[in-house]
Design a protein around this motif. Sequence first.
Motif: not given
Length: 238
Positions: A84-92
């Motif tokens: 996911e190239a446009t992802l800056e941050d991800m949290t579950v």
Amino acid sequence: AIKHRLWPEIDRITLEQLHYARLEVGTGSWQLFAEDGDMRMYRREEEADGLVVDPLKACHVVKGVTGHEVCKIFFSPEYRSGWEATLEDMTVVENISNDTLVFLQTHKRIWPASQRDALFWSHIRKVPDEQDVEAQDLWIVCNQSTEHPEYPANTGKCVRIYLTVCLVCQTLVNPPKENEEINREDITCKITYCSVVNPGGWAPAAVLRAVYKREYPKFLKRFTNFCIDQCKDKPIEF
Ligand SMILES: O=S(=O)(CCO)c1ccc(-c2ccc(C3CCCC3)c([C@@H]3C[C@@H]3c3ccccn3)c2)cc1
């Protein structure tokens, strides 16, 4: 097992999205806007209170991977930064069950629109394909925007987008010769990706349509190449 408060919604929307994904693009006013090898991308031009919310449907055929492998990679948090190239941050933010998670994602700002974030549940499921007994079962991942008391919309720097996304995969097996085992050259995955993204705050229609036209083909191509790369040296997972 006790069912989560969201379960009725998760079940309903997942099955609705499965039905929607399986509708042929011949029906309705789908407009082909991108082609690349076996990938076909369609959109419908729709606006909701002046915002572009063009539904997108992409059909792709990928050799050497199964629907289970593709859906698992799309669903699992640990692979996301790889495709996911446009992802800056991800949290579950919530672990509802082993097949249902709630994600909070911030996407890189796409000029001139302001930065976006998305809060959504994600559910993966194997669906028996009652229509075609020969074919393998279908796998689906459904992502649907949701609310969460700890992550209210539009309180920080990001504009909250609202999305409904599904990835439906069907595995086709080319039967190998007598008592030879199936290898990756014998499998093909038919992929249908559907998305409706409401950008939340205002963004110029022409800008959004240009972003969609550029980003979606890139996204699906990058994702499927990542799947091929991830699976090529591993045992086949049906
Ligand atoms: O399939 S998923 O669930 C995978 C989990 O990550 C997903 C896909 C796409 C998005 C997404 C989020 C924001 C934006 C825009 C809206 C205004 C400015 C940014 C876009 C636009 C369509 C363009 C886009 C398309 C594909 C990839 C990235 N960018 C898409 C979110 C989730």
